[in-house]
Design a protein around this motif. Structure first.
Motif, PDB file in Angstrom:
ATOM      1  N   GLN A  21      -3.648  -8.774   8.722  1.00 25.72           N
ATOM      2  CA  GLN A  21      -2.186  -8.773   8.681  1.00 25.72           C
ATOM      3  C   GLN A  21      -1.620 -10.067   8.129  1.00 25.72           C
ATOM      4  OE1 GLN A  21      -1.258  -7.384  12.668  1.00 25.72           O
ATOM      5  NE2 GLN A  21      -0.841  -5.340  11.836  1.00 25.72           N
ATOM      6  N   ASP A  44       1.407  -1.514   6.457  1.00 20.25           N
ATOM      7  CA  ASP A  44       0.456  -2.342   7.188  1.00 20.25           C
ATOM      8  C   ASP A  44      -0.685  -2.769   6.279  1.00 20.25           C
ATOM      9  OD1 ASP A  44      -0.497  -3.567   9.517  1.00 20.25           O
ATOM     10  OD2 ASP A  44      -1.818  -1.872   9.978  1.00 20.25           O
ATOM     11  N   LYS A  45      -0.916  -4.069   6.194  1.00 15.80           N
ATOM     12  CA  LYS A  45      -2.091  -4.648   5.534  1.00 15.80           C
ATOM     13  C   LYS A  45      -2.175  -4.382   4.031  1.00 15.80           C
ATOM     14  CE  LYS A  45      -4.592  -4.409   9.867  1.00 15.80           C
ATOM     15  NZ  LYS A  45      -5.643  -3.832  10.657  1.00 15.80           N
ATOM     16  N   ALA A  71       2.881  -7.874  22.503  1.00 15.39           N
ATOM     17  CA  ALA A  71       1.778  -7.387  21.666  1.00 15.39           C
ATOM     18  C   ALA A  71       2.241  -7.293  20.217  1.00 15.39           C
ATOM     19  CB  ALA A  71       1.329  -6.019  22.156  1.00 15.39           C
ATOM     20  N   MET A  72       1.273  -7.452  19.293  1.00  6.92           N
ATOM     21  CA  MET A  72       1.591  -7.241  17.879  1.00  6.92           C
ATOM     22  C   MET A  72       2.113  -5.817  17.728  1.00  6.92           C
ATOM     23  SD  MET A  72       0.082  -5.516  15.177  1.00  6.92           S
ATOM     24  CE  MET A  72      -1.661  -5.423  15.368  1.00  6.92           C
ATOM     25  N   GLY A  73       1.483  -4.884  18.457  1.00  6.69           N
ATOM     26  CA  GLY A  73       2.104  -3.589  18.669  1.00  6.69           C
ATOM     27  C   GLY A  73       1.670  -2.413  17.831  1.00  6.69           C
ATOM     28  N   ASP A 133      -4.899 -10.013  14.215  1.00  8.76           N
ATOM     29  CA  ASP A 133      -5.551  -9.128  13.253  1.00  8.76           C
ATOM     30  C   ASP A 133      -5.448  -9.824  11.891  1.00  8.76           C
ATOM     31  OD1 ASP A 133      -6.206  -7.110  11.434  1.00  8.76           O
ATOM     32  OD2 ASP A 133      -5.449  -5.544  12.761  1.00  8.76           O
ATOM     33  N   GLY A 177      -5.722  -6.765  21.169  1.00  3.60           N
ATOM     34  CA  GLY A 177      -6.577  -7.132  20.032  1.00  3.60           C
ATOM     35  C   GLY A 177      -7.491  -8.293  20.365  1.00  3.60           C
ATOM     36  N   SER A 233       1.974   3.170  17.125  1.00  4.23           N
ATOM     37  CA  SER A 233       1.320   4.375  16.605  1.00  4.23           C
ATOM     38  C   SER A 233       1.348   5.472  17.672  1.00  4.23           C
ATOM     39  CB  SER A 233      -0.124   4.066  16.206  1.00  4.23           C
ATOM     40  OG  SER A 233      -0.114   3.106  15.180  1.00  4.23           O
ATOM     41  N   ARG A 261       5.994   1.696  11.914  1.00  3.08           N
ATOM     42  CA  ARG A 261       4.987   2.704  11.564  1.00  3.08           C
ATOM     43  C   ARG A 261       5.730   3.837  10.870  1.00  3.08           C
ATOM     44  NH1 ARG A 261       0.425   2.480  10.144  1.00  3.08           N
ATOM     45  NH2 ARG A 261      -0.999   2.351  11.886  1.00  3.08           N
ATOM     46  N   ASN A 263      -1.019  -0.477  17.908  1.00 10.03           N
ATOM     47  CA  ASN A 263      -1.476   0.668  18.711  1.00 10.03           C
ATOM     48  C   ASN A 263      -0.318   1.290  19.471  1.00 10.03           C
ATOM     49  OD1 ASN A 263      -4.135   0.638  17.989  1.00 10.03           O
ATOM     50  ND2 ASN A 263      -4.768  -0.718  19.662  1.00 10.03           N
ATOM     51  N   MET A 264       0.497   0.406  20.000  1.00 10.84           N
ATOM     52  CA  MET A 264       1.615   0.889  20.812  1.00 10.84           C
ATOM     53  C   MET A 264       2.561   1.737  19.968  1.00 10.84           C
ATOM     54  SD  MET A 264       2.285  -2.710  22.662  1.00 10.84           S
ATOM     55  CE  MET A 264       3.376  -2.415  24.010  1.00 10.84           C
TER      56      MET A 264
HETATM   57  N1  NDP Z   1      -3.612   1.771  15.579  1.00 15.47           N
HETATM   58  C1  NDP Z   1      -3.410   1.220  14.431  1.00 15.47           C
HETATM   59  O1  NDP Z   1      -2.972   1.881  13.480  1.00 15.47           O
HETATM   60  C2  NDP Z   1      -3.670  -0.191  14.210  1.00 15.47           C
HETATM   61  C3  NDP Z   1      -4.278  -0.936  15.163  1.00 15.47           C
HETATM   62  N2  NDP Z   1      -4.510  -2.265  14.953  1.00 15.47           N
HETATM   63  C4  NDP Z   1      -5.173  -2.984  16.015  1.00 15.47           C
HETATM   64  O2  NDP Z   1      -4.399  -2.786  17.201  1.00 15.47           O
HETATM   65  C5  NDP Z   1      -4.597  -3.839  18.088  1.00 15.47           C
HETATM   66  C6  NDP Z   1      -3.259  -4.345  18.567  1.00 15.47           C
HETATM   67  O3  NDP Z   1      -2.538  -3.288  19.066  1.00 15.47           O
HETATM   68  P1  NDP Z   1      -1.413  -3.601  20.109  1.00 15.47           P
HETATM   69  O4  NDP Z   1      -0.630  -2.373  20.312  1.00 15.47           O
HETATM   70  O5  NDP Z   1      -0.715  -4.825  19.727  1.00 15.47           O
HETATM   71  O6  NDP Z   1      -2.227  -4.021  21.393  1.00 15.47           O
HETATM   72  P2  NDP Z   1      -2.903  -3.091  22.491  1.00 15.47           P
HETATM   73  O7  NDP Z   1      -3.416  -1.831  21.915  1.00 15.47           O
HETATM   74  O8  NDP Z   1      -3.864  -3.957  23.221  1.00 15.47           O
HETATM   75  O9  NDP Z   1      -1.691  -2.759  23.440  1.00 15.47           O
HETATM   76  C7  NDP Z   1      -1.097  -3.724  24.251  1.00 15.47           C
HETATM   77  C8  NDP Z   1      -1.322  -3.388  25.702  1.00 15.47           C
HETATM   78  O10 NDP Z   1      -0.868  -4.447  26.496  1.00 15.47           O
HETATM   79  C9  NDP Z   1      -0.005  -3.940  27.493  1.00 15.47           C
HETATM   80  N3  NDP Z   1       0.930  -5.017  27.848  1.00 15.47           N
HETATM   81  C10 NDP Z   1       0.942  -5.674  29.017  1.00 15.47           C
HETATM   82  N4  NDP Z   1       1.891  -6.612  29.025  1.00 15.47           N
HETATM   83  C11 NDP Z   1       2.514  -6.540  27.851  1.00 15.47           C
HETATM   84  C12 NDP Z   1       3.570  -7.257  27.262  1.00 15.47           C
HETATM   85  N5  NDP Z   1       4.186  -8.252  27.900  1.00 15.47           N
HETATM   86  N6  NDP Z   1       3.948  -6.940  26.026  1.00 15.47           N
HETATM   87  C13 NDP Z   1       3.342  -5.951  25.340  1.00 15.47           C
HETATM   88  N7  NDP Z   1       2.342  -5.223  25.851  1.00 15.47           N
HETATM   89  C14 NDP Z   1       1.900  -5.520  27.093  1.00 15.47           C
HETATM   90  C15 NDP Z   1       0.607  -2.731  26.854  1.00 15.47           C
HETATM   91  O11 NDP Z   1       1.077  -1.904  27.878  1.00 15.47           O
HETATM   92  P3  NDP Z   1       1.575  -0.410  27.621  1.00 15.47           P
HETATM   93  O12 NDP Z   1       0.345   0.420  27.700  1.00 15.47           O
HETATM   94  O13 NDP Z   1       2.534  -0.145  28.693  1.00 15.47           O
HETATM   95  O14 NDP Z   1       2.167  -0.360  26.248  1.00 15.47           O
HETATM   96  C16 NDP Z   1      -0.555  -2.148  26.101  1.00 15.47           C
HETATM   97  O15 NDP Z   1      -1.386  -1.380  26.936  1.00 15.47           O
HETATM   98  C17 NDP Z   1      -5.343  -4.877  17.334  1.00 15.47           C
HETATM   99  O16 NDP Z   1      -6.699  -4.813  17.687  1.00 15.47           O
HETATM  100  C18 NDP Z   1      -5.186  -4.464  15.899  1.00 15.47           C
HETATM  101  O17 NDP Z   1      -6.235  -4.912  15.111  1.00 15.47           O
HETATM  102  C19 NDP Z   1      -4.092  -2.876  13.824  1.00 15.47           C
HETATM  103  C20 NDP Z   1      -3.456  -2.156  12.862  1.00 15.47           C
HETATM  104  C21 NDP Z   1      -3.237  -0.759  12.953  1.00 15.47           C
END
Ligand code: NDP
Ligand code: HMG
Length: 834
Positions: A711, A631-632, A595-597, A708, A748, A602, A531, A599-600
């Motif tokens: 992506q 991204d994208k 996770a694809m990550g 997603d 996601g 960001s 990011r 949100n994390m």
């Molecule tokens: N915000 C943005 O700018 C964008 C968002 N998106 C969208 O974001 C979403 C994906 O975001 P993403 O962050 O991947 O997913 P999430 O937002 O769902 O975050 C993953 C969650 O799973 C928890 N978790 C539990 N076990 C694990 C593990 N083993 N590994 C990783 N995480 C774990 C994480 O915990 P913890 O809370 O401790 O981290 C976190 O709460 C999709 O819907 C996508 O379309 C796509 C592009 C850009």
């Protein structure tokens, strides 16, 4: 017991002709049987010695009147029940069956016993009492549930297995109970009881043999699906399964009753037989009664009075019931008697069945079916006029939205009391919320029926809301296929691919087959989501100061502390800076576990920016994303500096397999790879597009596994390299390098049931139990290996000139046949066949 009946039902239903012919033949034999002696008439009257006319007995009349009234009441009750089950077909089938079996077959049996039924007047009322239309109707409904010819026998077998044990026990109990009538001492009742017992047994036999066979035949001849639409079989199926499960307590009571009655019968018959061996049916039939005392004036009066009272009572009863049935019965008792929850369940059942029947060729079109569903089973409440706005608001604020009709909810939306996008929450029922939103949308569409083919029922919206989609109006069913087995690092995988591009899965499957023996080797080179926010400083000096500050190890450690505090799994790896005048782009790279990550990362980045701003208060945060992420969008940075998972795969294919499976040669493939994937892509100015169709495989797997989908842009970055291999250079070496696969197994769309099922197929659903991130990494390797398979096959098709032919076959079947039939050859003057 139920299984036994089920097996028996299947035999009857799967050999209908044999069963029907056997039963009719037997009946015909019985009917035409030579009588060895003159039949003894069963009359419902007895001969009077004194007056030489029909004997009259007051007790008989009273009993018979009661029986007649009961019979009429019972028939009325039966018809009401049938109306609830609801259909003219079922009513017709059941009615015909009962009339047929009761009269024809019972007459046949009487014929064998050489008994002649002279007067059926009273017997008719007994028939009415014995008839259970609902059982026949229910078995018919089971048959109607079948959506294809193959299912008929199973559905009837299921019906017999459910109804059979109950009906058998009922027949035993009924026979024994009616049998008590033969011991009553009331002459007419005794004779009719004998007759009734016989009728019950004959009915039972016919119900278990002739009827299922007839049903099966009717269904086969009448084209299953035509019945289906009219009969609303889904509704009945649910009802049947719910209502026909026999109550064990009732069954036990019936059994105990049967044993008791059996004892009564044995005892009375034994004593009767030992007292007078002539007693029995024939004795009753020929009994003569001395009624000389009845010839008195009083007796005559009594007779006249009793007879007319008999008729008057029955007449009044009949007229009353007819008036009630016609004018006062509810027109829609089905709805009245079923809880709304059950109706909803039933509707779900219909949808499930709809999916099953949609495979049937005969079934009505989807549009028709949906119309039927919408019209017949919409949750629409009574079409009363909506309540006033204040009344509706009161109900809404009292948190009782389930009390409000759809129209009333729409009124609250129109008046801005409920935001349309918050419907699901407001009505506390996601599916209803979606349905109401569709209604609102339909009202605003030019073509109101546009949404008919867009499904929305039977979807777990609880997983969607607040996670995957807003303003939901349904879901898009996308076909999903499987390619494989694909051997990756000595493990077999079956690859789920959701696509509407015919030929794609066939091609990937061929690729898998080509690398079946050697398999694919995969390696993950790096893992880091990115990011890159854009910030602005007052001058280039301040901007470059920030770059120096970020590069300092201690400062990085401080930022990492902030970043890592935002998640259990997101771990900051590095920060790269990209300066452009006084603008600074700070690219954060972090592992994000499974996770694809996005949100994390960001979340972590935002936290770091605030920490940075404490050191550089003059720093202006323009955007959390400054497009250097990237991204994208197509970009070189992801291609060069990686994003998400960076994976590389290789495989070796022998020359024999290249020839036999891929129908080409190693030389031709290598030649094509250079000219197309290298030179061609370079000429096109491609970045990361040095491949044939990596995006095809990536996107299909992404859709199947809930990634997603946008992506796919960076994730499809791929360089396919082909080289000669082996001593003679005739074998083929292929590698695919994919530096930016943005993928996850948690978060996601991966949480949706169907998508997580696909992840499950690959053994990578959710977070890895021991090593966070291991599932997502494995999925990235599988994607890259699948791309290898896809690349090999398409390149082979292109090298051998098979592309168009194969696509017309799998991608355009509706016109493909004729195109293929014409051989797609160029015409003599150079024009191609269409
Ligand atoms: N915000 C943005 O700018 C964008 C968002 N998106 C969208 O974001 C979403 C994906 O975001 P993403 O962050 O991947 O997913 P999430 O937002 O769902 O975050 C993953 C969650 O799973 C928890 N978790 C539990 N076990 C694990 C593990 N083993 N590994 C990783 N995480 C774990 C994480 O915990 P913890 O809370 O401790 O981290 C976190 O709460 C999709 O819907 C996508 O379309 C796509 C592009 C850009
Ligand atoms: C979420 C909002 C809209 C809130 O926005 P808000 O202004 O806080 O919301 P509001 O409650 O004030 O409502 C304003 C209007 O937003 C709509 N709205 C409000 N809520 C809803 C809802 N639940 N469902 C449907 N519509 C909604 C609705 O129209 C509403 O008007 P109203 O009807 O109330 O008069 C806003 O913050 C927003 O747009 N956020 C951006 C999210 C986004 O665009 N995500 C895309 C994914 S990011 C990505 O994938 C790519 C990326 C970022 O990496 C690319 C890059 O690098 O740049």
């Amino acid at each position: 017991m139920s299984r036994l009946f089920g097996m028996y039902g299947r035999v009857c239903a799967s050999r209908p002709w044999e069963v029907i012919v056997a039963v009719i033949t037997l009946t015909a034999c019985f009917l035409t049987m030579e009588k060895s002696q003159k039949p003894v008439p069963i009359t419902t009257t007895s001969t009077c010695l004194g007056c030489k006319e029909d004997h009259f007995h007051a007790a008989d009349v009273v009993v018979m009147t009661i029986i007649r009234c009961l019979a009429i009441l019972y028939s009325y009750h039966q018809f009401r029940n049938l109306q609830n089950l609801g259909s003219k077909y079922i009513l017709g089938i059941a009615g015909l069956f009962v009339v047929f079996s009761s009269f024809v077959f019972t007459s046949a049996v009487l014929n064998i016993l050489q008994i002649e039924l002279v007067d059926l007047k009273d017997a008719l009322f007994f028939f009415l009492l014995l008839i259970d239309l609902s059982k026949a109707a229910k078995l018919a409904q089971f048959a109607l549930i079948s959506s294809s010819e193959d299912e008929i026998a199973s559905c009837i077998a299921k019906g017999v297995s459910i109804l059979g044990p109950t009906i058998t026990l009922d027949t035993v109990v009924e026979t024994l109970v009616i049998g008590v009538g033969t011991l009553s001492g009331v002459h007419r009742l005794e004779i009719l009881s004998y007759f009734a017992c016989l009728s019950v047994i004959v009915n039972y036999i016919i119900f278990m043999t002739f009827y299922p066979a007839c049903l099966s035949l009717m269904m086969e001849l009448g084209k299953v699906s035509n019945f289906y639409g009219e009969e609303k079989a889904g509704v009945t199926k649910m009802l049947l399964e719910e209502t026909e499960k026999s109550n064990p307590a009732v069954q036990r009571v019936k059994l105990i009753m049967s044993i008791g009655l059996m004892a009564v019968h044995i005892h009375s018959r034994w004593s009767v037989t030992s007292g007078n061996p002539q007693d029995g049916l024939n004795k009753n039939q020929t009994e003569t009664v001395d009624c000389r005392e009845d010839t008195s004036f009083y007796g005559y009066l009594m007779k006249q009075f009793a007879l007319s009272a008999d008729h008057i009572v029955i007449l009044i009863l009949l007229i009353t019931l007819m008036i009630k049935f016609i004018f006062f019965e509810s027109k829609d008792p089905l709805r009245e008697h079923i809880e709304p929850e059950t109706i909803r369940d039933i509707k779900r059942g219909i949808q499930r069945q709809k999916r099953t029947i949609s495979s049937s060729v005969e079934v009505q079109t989807d549009v028709e079916y949906n119309r039927f569903i919408e019209a017949e089973y919409s949750d629409e409440q009574v079409s009363d006029a909506p309540r006033s706005l204040p009344d509706c608001l009161k109900i809404y604020r009292a948190d009782e939205t389930s009390e409000l009709t759809d129209d009333e909810i729409i009124m609250l939306i129109d008046t801005k009391h409920i935001p349309a996008y918050n419907l699901e929450k407001a009505v506390k029922n996601p599916e209803r919320g979606v349905k109401i939103r569709r209604k609102i949308l339909e009202n605003n569409l030019k073509k109101r029926e546009s949404l008919i083919n867009l499904p929305y029922r039977n979807y777990d919206y609880s997983k969607v809301l607040g996670a995957c989609c807003e303003n939901v109006i349904g879901y898009i069913p996308v076909p999903i296929g499987v390619a494989g087995p694909l051997l990756v690092d000595d493990k077999k995988y079956y690859i789920p691919m959701a696509t509407t591009e015919g030929c794609l899965i066939a091609s990937t499957n061929r690729g898998c087959r080509a690398i079946e023996k050697s398999g694919v080797k995969s390696r993950l080179i790096s893992d880091g989501m990115t990011r890159a926010p854009v910030v602005r400083f007052p001058s280039i000096v301040k901007a470059s100061d920030a770059v120096t500050w970020i590069k300092d190890t201690d400062n990085f450690a401080a930022l990492k502390l902030s970043f890592d505090s935002t998640s259990r799994f997101a771990k900051l790896q590095k920060i790269t800076t990209h300066i452009a005048g006084r603008y600074l782009f700070i690219r954060f790279v972090a592992e994000t576990g499974d996770a694809m990550g996005m949100n994390m990362i960001s979340k972590g980045t935002e936290c770091c920016l605030h920490a940075l701003q404490r050191h550089f208060p003059e720093m202006e945060i323009l955007s959390l994303s400054g497009n250097v992420c990237t991204d994208k969008k197509p970009s070189a940075i992801n291609w060069l500096q990686n994003r998400g998972k960076s994976v590389v795969c290789e495989c070796i294919i022998s020359s024999e397999v290249v020839a036999s499976v891929l129908k080409t040669t190693t030389k031709a493939l290598i030649d094509l790879n250079i000219s197309k994937n290298m030179v061609g892509s370079a000429i096109a100015g491609s970045i990361g597009g040095f491949n044939a169709h990596a995006a095809n495989i990536v996107t299909a797997i992404f859709i199947a596994t809930g990634q997603d989908a946008a992506q796919n842009i960076s994730s499809s970055n791929c360089m396919t390299i082909m080289e000669p291999w082996g001593q003679n250079g005739e074998d083929l070496y292929v590698s695919c390098t994919m530096p930016s696969i943005e993928i996850g197994t948690i978060g996601g769309g991966t949480i949706l049931p169907a998508q997580s099922a696909c992840l499950d197929m690959l053994g990578v659903r959710g977070p890895h139990e021991d090593i966070p991130g291991a599932n997502a990494k494995q999925l990235a390797r599988i994607v890259c290996a699948s791309v290898v398979a896809g690349e090999i096959s398409l390149m082979a098709a292109l090298a051998s000139g098979h592309l168009v032919k194969s696509h017309l076959k799998y991608n355009r079947s509706y016109s493909g046949k004729s195109a293929l039939g014409l051989g797609l050859s160029c015409g003599s003057v150079g024009s191609c066949d269409r």
